[in-house]
Design a protein around this motif. Structure first.
Motif, PDB file in Angstrom:
ATOM      1  N   ALA A  82       0.852  -1.191   0.000  1.00 11.87           N
ATOM      2  CA  ALA A  82       0.000   0.000   0.000  1.00 11.87           C
ATOM      3  C   ALA A  82       0.884   1.235   0.000  1.00 11.87           C
ATOM      4  O   ALA A  82       1.913   1.279   0.686  1.00 11.87           O
ATOM      5  CB  ALA A  82      -0.920   0.015   1.212  1.00 11.87           C
ATOM      6  N   ALA A  83       0.486   2.232  -0.795  1.00 10.46           N
ATOM      7  CA  ALA A  83       1.123   3.547  -0.753  1.00 10.46           C
ATOM      8  C   ALA A  83       0.118   4.512  -0.158  1.00 10.46           C
ATOM      9  O   ALA A  83      -1.021   4.602  -0.632  1.00 10.46           O
ATOM     10  CB  ALA A  83       1.535   3.993  -2.153  1.00 10.46           C
ATOM     11  N   LEU A  84       0.510   5.215   0.891  1.00 10.76           N
ATOM     12  CA  LEU A  84      -0.416   6.109   1.558  1.00 10.76           C
ATOM     13  C   LEU A  84       0.306   7.348   2.052  1.00 10.76           C
ATOM     14  O   LEU A  84       1.505   7.314   2.327  1.00 10.76           O
ATOM     15  CB  LEU A  84      -1.132   5.416   2.714  1.00 10.76           C
ATOM     16  N   ARG A  85      -0.451   8.438   2.135  1.00 14.27           N
ATOM     17  CA  ARG A  85       0.099   9.681   2.679  1.00 14.27           C
ATOM     18  C   ARG A  85      -0.357   9.790   4.126  1.00 14.27           C
ATOM     19  O   ARG A  85      -1.557   9.790   4.423  1.00 14.27           O
ATOM     20  CB  ARG A  85      -0.392  10.881   1.872  1.00 14.27           C
ATOM     21  N   TRP A 134       4.281   7.083   2.024  1.00 14.93           N
ATOM     22  CA  TRP A 134       5.012   5.899   2.473  1.00 14.93           C
ATOM     23  C   TRP A 134       4.561   4.690   1.665  1.00 14.93           C
ATOM     24  O   TRP A 134       3.379   4.555   1.348  1.00 14.93           O
ATOM     25  CB  TRP A 134       4.738   5.620   3.959  1.00 14.93           C
ATOM     26  N   ARG A 135       5.511   3.819   1.378  1.00 18.10           N
ATOM     27  CA  ARG A 135       5.157   2.501   0.855  1.00 18.10           C
ATOM     28  C   ARG A 135       5.293   1.501   1.994  1.00 18.10           C
ATOM     29  O   ARG A 135       6.361   1.384   2.597  1.00 18.10           O
ATOM     30  CB  ARG A 135       6.060   2.088  -0.312  1.00 18.10           C
ATOM     31  N   LEU A 189      -5.129   6.798   1.286  1.00 15.56           N
ATOM     32  CA  LEU A 189      -4.675   5.614   0.548  1.00 15.56           C
ATOM     33  C   LEU A 189      -4.576   5.961  -0.933  1.00 15.56           C
ATOM     34  O   LEU A 189      -5.548   6.350  -1.572  1.00 15.56           O
ATOM     35  CB  LEU A 189      -5.662   4.467   0.771  1.00 15.56           C
ATOM     36  N   LEU A 190      -3.380   5.826  -1.505  1.00 15.51           N
ATOM     37  CA  LEU A 190      -3.113   6.266  -2.870  1.00 15.51           C
ATOM     38  C   LEU A 190      -3.022   5.120  -3.869  1.00 15.51           C
ATOM     39  O   LEU A 190      -3.372   5.289  -5.041  1.00 15.51           O
ATOM     40  CB  LEU A 190      -1.796   7.060  -2.898  1.00 15.51           C
ATOM     41  N   PRO A 247       9.919   5.572   3.095  1.00 21.67           N
ATOM     42  CA  PRO A 247       9.354   6.890   2.754  1.00 21.67           C
ATOM     43  C   PRO A 247       9.563   7.249   1.288  1.00 21.67           C
ATOM     44  O   PRO A 247      10.542   6.867   0.654  1.00 21.67           O
ATOM     45  CB  PRO A 247      10.126   7.845   3.664  1.00 21.67           C
ATOM     46  N   LEU A 248       8.614   8.010   0.767  1.00 24.35           N
ATOM     47  CA  LEU A 248       8.661   8.632  -0.551  1.00 24.35           C
ATOM     48  C   LEU A 248       8.444  10.138  -0.362  1.00 24.35           C
ATOM     49  O   LEU A 248       8.114  10.579   0.748  1.00 24.35           O
ATOM     50  CB  LEU A 248       7.576   8.037  -1.461  1.00 24.35           C
ATOM     51  N   PRO A 249       8.610  10.959  -1.394  1.00 26.38           N
ATOM     52  CA  PRO A 249       8.398  12.402  -1.235  1.00 26.38           C
ATOM     53  C   PRO A 249       6.961  12.741  -0.855  1.00 26.38           C
ATOM     54  O   PRO A 249       6.035  11.933  -1.018  1.00 26.38           O
ATOM     55  CB  PRO A 249       8.740  12.955  -2.627  1.00 26.38           C
TER      56      PRO A 249
END
Length: 539
Positions: free
Chosen positions: A181-184, A221-222, A260-261, A215-217
């Protein structure tokens, strides 16, 4: 001469095309898609320092600005911190970046190359080989025949090139599965990557034995959850529950707000093609190998394939067939990937085998976490890049060879060097141009003007020896190199791997090492000529 045909427009295929174009080799990239990549934040890459530098050199873009270099790394087991690392200038952090960002940068750079063509909506269905070249047929709106000098399959796990070449791809299926999951959101210690094994909170559904957060920009987060063996479906409801439980577990029981992205399921296979070359057809990336358990990064190895193959194909394209040089691609890269696969397969039962007596051995848990961290951080048997010490291109029996901190066949350390025009650059910036690099270690020269040090001491003799080499070479000077004494001479391949380190200016040994690195036998008359031209002896 006909262009090199590259099948597949993923990061490996695009990297290879750019690397060849920079060495004046024309390419055609057959892309079965529309030429655009869907933004997917659940598909990301972890790049080691040297592979990130390779992409930045080729694209001309600081990719680190589009990704995140981790500030630190933590490994936890239940509630205990097992390992903690802070990254700084002396300890380079991996780069975590979305895959579509990398492919977009590669596509943009390739669009400006006069020697590169990308054919979209072109799906390969036929390959025909002849002694003088390769013919490929594609179907689709641009269905046609393509003529090439060589063809490289960078077309992924289900490679059409590999199947048409009748190359077996043995191995294991579904070695591991991860829900992704990729989420902010906001997590404790932003900027730090985390590996959490056996989290103490109670989970819904199958036990989440291991969670990775990277972390991502822009606060993204992944998160990856290791799934238990089997084929249980990961439903949206189960994934949302897992997200909430994980975030609450890391925030003292309170689930912070999150967006949730993207989601997905990542299945890891372990496979290795029997052959990576069939005459004028070669394989690279996922078409040649699949790995990725225990934190290892398969794409990182695919980029090393492209870097290794590019300078060899370029030399053959410009100077004619060299079977030994092309065969060395398989010998070096297949051996390096096979070693990592063996290490992962040996460690996997130990780390995933559950409890038993191993769980009660003092220090066992800490040792297991260290092994896993090494895989994620690009170190140790699971993560460290392979060396080519046993390469067929290795120089043998050099009298003047001396040890330095970089083993023969390993990637050189990136130090500051002075180029022939007097400018200061990093050694890594001179790679990928097709030339050999000859580096003289000469303390104190950094404060001299070029006109002084080019005519002083050993430089005239070394310059003459470099001119006499059987392949274009660039002469560089470094004030220091790890483990190297003054007047040590390093010979470096175009892909940054050390051929040899010599104690002083030894033209015969330098020529012999260069000849071996190019896949050709040492010619005694040529070596004698090098001695005559440059003189002999150690200075």
């Amino acid at each position: 001469m006909d262009p090199v045909i590259i099948v597949g427009a993923g990061p490996v295929g695009l990297t290879l095309a750019l690397a060849l174009a920079r060495q004046e080799v024309p390419t055609v990239v057959l892309d079965e898609g529309p030429g655009k990549d869907e933004p997917r934040l659940a598909r990301t890459l972890v790049l080691r320092e040297d592979t990130a530098a390779l992409l930045e050199r080729l694209t001309g873009r600081p990719l680190a600005e589009a990704g995140v270099r981790w500030a630190g790394w933590r490994s936890m087991r239940r509630k205990q911190v097992m390992r903690e690392i802070t990254f700084d200038d002396a300890r380079a952090a991996p780069l975590h970046i979305a895959q579509h960002v990398v492919t977009g940068a590669l596509r943009s750079a390739l669009a400006g190359e006069r020697l590169a063509e990308v054919a979209v909506d072109s799906r390969l269905d036929t390959i025909e080989q002849e002694p003088s070249g390769v013919t490929a047929h594609t179907r689709g709106p641009r269905g046609t025949w393509w003529r090439g000098s060589y063809l490289v399959g960078c077309d992924g796990p289900r490679s059409t090139v590999r199947k048409l070449s009748d190359i077996r791809f043995p191995g294991r299926t579904a070695v591991e599965r991860h829900a992704v999951a990729a989420l902010r959101t906001e997590l404790p210690r932003p900027g730090d990557a985390l590996l959490h094994r056996m989290p103490p909170w109670r989970t819904s559904g199958p036990t989440a034995g291991e969670i990775t957060a990277r972390p991502l920009p822009d606060g993204v987060w992944r998160l990856d959850w290791l799934l238990p063996p089997g084929k249980d479906l990961v439903t949206p409801e189960l994934l949302v529950t897992r997200i909430r439980e994980t975030l609450a577990g890391w925030n003292d029981g309170t689930t912070p707000p999150y967006e949730l992205l993207d989601t997905g399921v990542h299945t890891v296979h372990h496979r290795l093609a029997r052959r990576w070359r069939s005459d004028r057809v070669l394989l690279a990336g996922d078409a040649a190998h699949l790995l990725g358990t225990l934190g290892t990064q398969g794409l990182d190895e695919g980029l090393r394939d492209a870097d290794n193959l590019a300078w060899k194909l370029a030399r053959v394209w410009h100077h004619g067939p060299n079977e030994a040089l092309l065969d060395s691609y398989q010998a070096e890269r297949r051996a390096a990937v096979a070693a990592r696969l063996r290490a992962a397969d040996q460690v996997l039962p130990l780390l995933r085998g559950g409890g038993g007596l191993r769980a009660y051995v003092p220090g066992a848990a800490r040792g297991h976490d260290a092994l896993l961290s090494d895989g994620h951080l690009g170190r140790g048997p699971l993560g460290e890049p392979g060396t080519y010490a046993d390469s067929p291109l290795a120089a043998r029996h050099l009298e003047a060879e001396v040890p330095v901190d970089t083993p023969v066949g390993a990637a050189v350390t990136d130090v500051r060097v002075t180029a022939e025009d007097g400018s200061f650059v990093q050694l890594r910036e001179r790679l990928g141009r097709g030339a050999l690099l000859v580096v003289l270690i000469a303390p104190g020269t950094g404060v001299w003007e070029r006109k002084h040090w080019m005519t002083a001491g050993v430089m005239p003799r070394l310059a003459a020896a470099v001119t006499a080499l059987p392949h274009p070479a660039e002469l560089l000077v470094a004030e220091e190199y790890p483990g190297a004494a003054a007047h040590t001479v390093l010979l470096v391949r175009p892909d940054g791997h050390l051929v040899t380190a010599l104690g002083g200016v030894r033209p015969a040994d330098l020529y012999a090492a260069a000849e071996a690195a190019l896949g050709g036998p040492v010619k005694e008359e040529a070596v004698a000529g090098a001695e005559t031209t440059a003189g002999s002896g150690t200075v």
